[in-house]
Design an enzyme around this catalytic site. Structure first.
Site, PDB file in Angstrom:
ATOM      1  CE  LYS A 175      12.749  46.174  12.465  1.00 37.65           C
ATOM      2  NZ  LYS A 175      14.088  46.138  11.797  1.00 37.65           N
ATOM      3  N   GLY A 232      10.789  41.597   2.672  1.00 35.50           N
ATOM      4  CA  GLY A 232      12.056  40.985   3.067  1.00 35.50           C
ATOM      5  C   GLY A 232      12.172  39.584   2.509  1.00 35.50           C
ATOM      6  CB  VAL A 236      11.608  36.891   7.512  1.00 40.85           C
ATOM      7  CG1 VAL A 236      10.829  37.731   8.507  1.00 40.85           C
ATOM      8  CG2 VAL A 236      13.043  36.691   8.012  1.00 40.85           C
ATOM      9  N   GLY A 237       9.204  35.813   5.573  1.00 45.77           N
ATOM     10  CA  GLY A 237       7.818  35.924   5.096  1.00 45.77           C
ATOM     11  C   GLY A 237       6.982  34.714   5.497  1.00 45.77           C
ATOM     12  CD  GLU A 254       4.652  42.658  -2.377  1.00 46.74           C
ATOM     13  OE1 GLU A 254       5.284  41.934  -3.164  1.00 46.74           O
ATOM     14  OE2 GLU A 254       3.433  42.877  -2.489  1.00 46.74           O
ATOM     15  CB  CYS A 288      12.932  42.378  -4.386  1.00 42.54           C
ATOM     16  SG  CYS A 288      11.803  43.723  -4.506  1.00 42.54           S
ATOM     17  CD  GLU A 398      16.237  38.061  -3.359  1.00 45.23           C
ATOM     18  OE1 GLU A 398      15.960  37.687  -2.208  1.00 45.23           O
ATOM     19  OE2 GLU A 398      15.624  38.964  -3.953  1.00 45.23           O
TER      20      GLU A 398
HETATM   21  C1  UN1 Z   1      12.370  46.431  -4.257  1.00 47.07           C
HETATM   22  O1  UN1 Z   1      13.457  46.115  -4.706  1.00 47.07           O
HETATM   23  O2  UN1 Z   1      11.975  46.003  -3.136  1.00 47.07           O
HETATM   24  O3  UN1 Z   1      10.652  48.326  -9.762  1.00 47.07           O
HETATM   25  C2  UN1 Z   1      11.421  47.379  -4.926  1.00 47.07           C
HETATM   26  C3  UN1 Z   1      11.658  48.610  -9.100  1.00 47.07           C
HETATM   27  C4  UN1 Z   1      11.527  49.650  -8.014  1.00 47.07           C
HETATM   28  C5  UN1 Z   1      11.056  49.037  -6.748  1.00 47.07           C
HETATM   29  C6  UN1 Z   1      11.861  47.850  -6.279  1.00 47.07           C
HETATM   30  N1  UN1 Z   1      10.621  50.683  -8.460  1.00 47.07           N
HETATM   31  O4  UN1 Z   1      12.740  48.072  -9.279  1.00 47.07           O
END
Ligand code: UN1
Length: 522
Positions: A175, A232, A236-237, A254, A288, A398
């Protein structure tokens, strides 16, 4: 992509339509509708999982090198479509073309890495304590994997889950994020067109809460998936972890980050400024791995701040399809913008000082580096705070947008303590040429990933990606480490002695002899 057609779910080797729909728009021109998609019902999500279950046995029995070869074909198919797919990412999600090409390249790299992993997937042969008995171990697929992903890396991050899960012999219900259905649809069509058998890879579209995303998570309670992989928010994790826990499953999680970037007094300041600008503002801060707090050693604080603000004022922002050299484009959509906007109230309430930034970029309020029409999408001013302290919301949460905090510390110890004073622990970075400081940081930072004299971003497809603390549950994506997330170990013994010989009980251990005393010898 045709605008007239509603794009179907893709499962069981079929196109499946529905009733309720949602649409996706160009993030740089919200009048441009990219496509209309069906919202999956719970029954459809379950149907996709049943299709994955039906295909699981044959796929698990397909020799791993052949599965790897299919993954190689997938890699070639993505490579052929790299440029149009990157352009679609830029249109829908809003990152620059350079970054969008990187997003697609990361998926290609992932395919080529795991293509050959199909020829390894090593187990072990292990010596037995009994004669004429063989011990061996095998990696076995888990079964059906449910995958729910976020919108900021529409191709790379889904590929981190989909590709290793497939090569290890699992089948999938994916999804994708409702923020990037067009990229996800195109990516899914490329995968399906490359030779995956019907039912091995299934895709359902729709929202998260009380919608398709939640239904995929509930597949654990329905007994229809054996594993859930999620990228996400930490909130939610935690929910995914709870549902997985009562089903005795170990999900891949993640989650968020609030990544520290430390600048020590001996750092190459120009390099540090460049790295801190990219870490904070590339992808509009919607990674992230984006930096959240820049932690600067007191003796260079004023000089760093001066050079940093000068660089921030020069940042070019705009529609990345029209102006290729912008550092960042619009927010993915209005929801991301609204969430980012709240930080101005937090900063004010906490007593932080706003050094630069004025919220949404508009006709009357635009930084000098802005190019284009600010009303065509949601654009944010690069925003810089100072006087930020670990107790503040700005420091802890964040923000997922173009915002950075400058935090002043004195010396390496305080830098490390401050860097660790967040709930998250995804990525981290230190700029220094002092090896003792770099080593101290590397050893004491609470993070899954650390850069020395580099940005907080830049994971490569064959390195372990993931975090500690609120950034995850210890699972890793990419490289050899991800294999443990999609397989279980099966230990097998084969006794050819033709008789009952019992481990521990019938083992020919050597009896201990009378102890030798060296003191008595000499
Ligand atoms: C993300 O933001 O979920 O190292 C992944 C990085 C990218 C991947 C980010 N190659 O910033």
């Amino acid at each position: 992509m045709s605008k007239s057609k509603v794009h179907p779910h893709l499962y069981a080797g079929r196109e499946v339509v529905g009733e309720r729909t949602f649409e996706s728009r160009n993030s740089s021109d919200t009048s441009d509708v990219l496509g209309v998609f069906y919202e999956a019902t719970k029954e459809q999500v379950q149907g996709a999982a049943r299709a994955a279950r039906a295909a699981a046995k044959a796929w698990a029995k397909t020799p791993a090198p052949v599965r790897g070869q299919v993954i190689g074909l997938v890699g070639q198919a993505i490579e052929r479509e790299k440029e149009p797919l990157a352009r679609l990412i830029t249109r829908e999600m809003g990152k620059t073309l350079k970054e969008a090409r990187g997003d697609v390249q990361e998926a290609i790299d992932t395919c080529y890495f795991f293509q050959s992993e199909g020829r390894r997937l090593y187990g072990q042969t292990v010596p037995s304590e009994m004669p004429r008995k063989d011990l061996m171990t095998y990696r076995r697929p888990l079964g059906v994997v449910g995958i729910v992903t976020a919108g900021n890396f529409p191709v790379a991050v889904p590929s981190w889950k989909i590709i290793p899960a497939l090569v290890t012999g699992n089948t999938i219900v994916w999804k994708p994020s409702e923020d990037v259905p067009a990229c996800s649809y195109a990516f899914a069509k490329i995968l399906l067109g490359a030779g995956l058998p019907a039912g091995v890879f299934n895709v359902v579209f729709g929202g998260g809460k009380d919608a398709a995303g939640q239904y995929v998570i509930e597949l654990m309670d329905d007994g229809l998936v054996d594993k859930l992989a999620f990228t996400g928010s930490s909130a939610v994790g935690r929910y995914v972890g709870e549902v997985a826990g009562r089903n005795l499953q170990h999900p891949t999680l993640e989650l968020g980050g609030k990544n520290p970037l430390v600048v020590m007094r001996d750092a190459d300041l120009d390099n540090a400024v460049q790295g801190a600008v990219f870490s904070a503002f590339a992808t509009g801060g919607q990674r992230c791995t984006s930096a959240g707090n820049v932690i600067v050693d007191a003796p260079v604080y004023d000089e760093f701040k001066k050079r940093y603000l000068a660089a921030v004022e020069k940042i070019r922002i705009g529609d990345p399809l029209k102006t290729e050299d912008v550092l960042y484009g619009p927010f993915i959509n209005e929801r991301f913008f609204r969430r980012w906007e709240q930080q101005y109230a937090w900063g004010e309430a906490d007593g932080a000082t706003l050094l630069y930034g004025k919220g949404r970029i508009t006709d009357d309020s635009r930084p000098s580096g802005f190019v284009g029409d600010p009303n065509a999408g949601f654009y944010g001013w690069p925003t810089v705070w100072e006087g930020v302290k670990p107790g503040m919301r700005l420091f802890q949460e964040e923000i997922f947008g173009p915002t950075i905090n400058l935090v002043k510390v004195d010396g390496i110890e305080e830098a490390i303590t401050t860097a660790n004073a967040v709930a998250y622990g995804l990525s981290s970075s230190i700029y220094t040429n002092n090896r003792e400081w770099a080593y101290a940081f590397k050893d004491e930072i609470q993070a899954g990933m650390t850069s020395i004299n580099n940005t907080t971003n830049g994971a490569e497809a064959h390195m372990p990606f993931g975090g500690v603390k609120a950034s995850g549950n210890g699972t890793r994506e990419s490289g050899i480490w991800v294999l443990d997330s999609y397989t279980y170990w099966h230990g097998v013994n084969d006794d050819i002695s033709g008789k009952l010989q019992l481990a521990q009980m019938d083992t020919a251990y050597v009896e201990p002899q009378a102890a030798v005393s060296v003191a008595e010898l000499f």
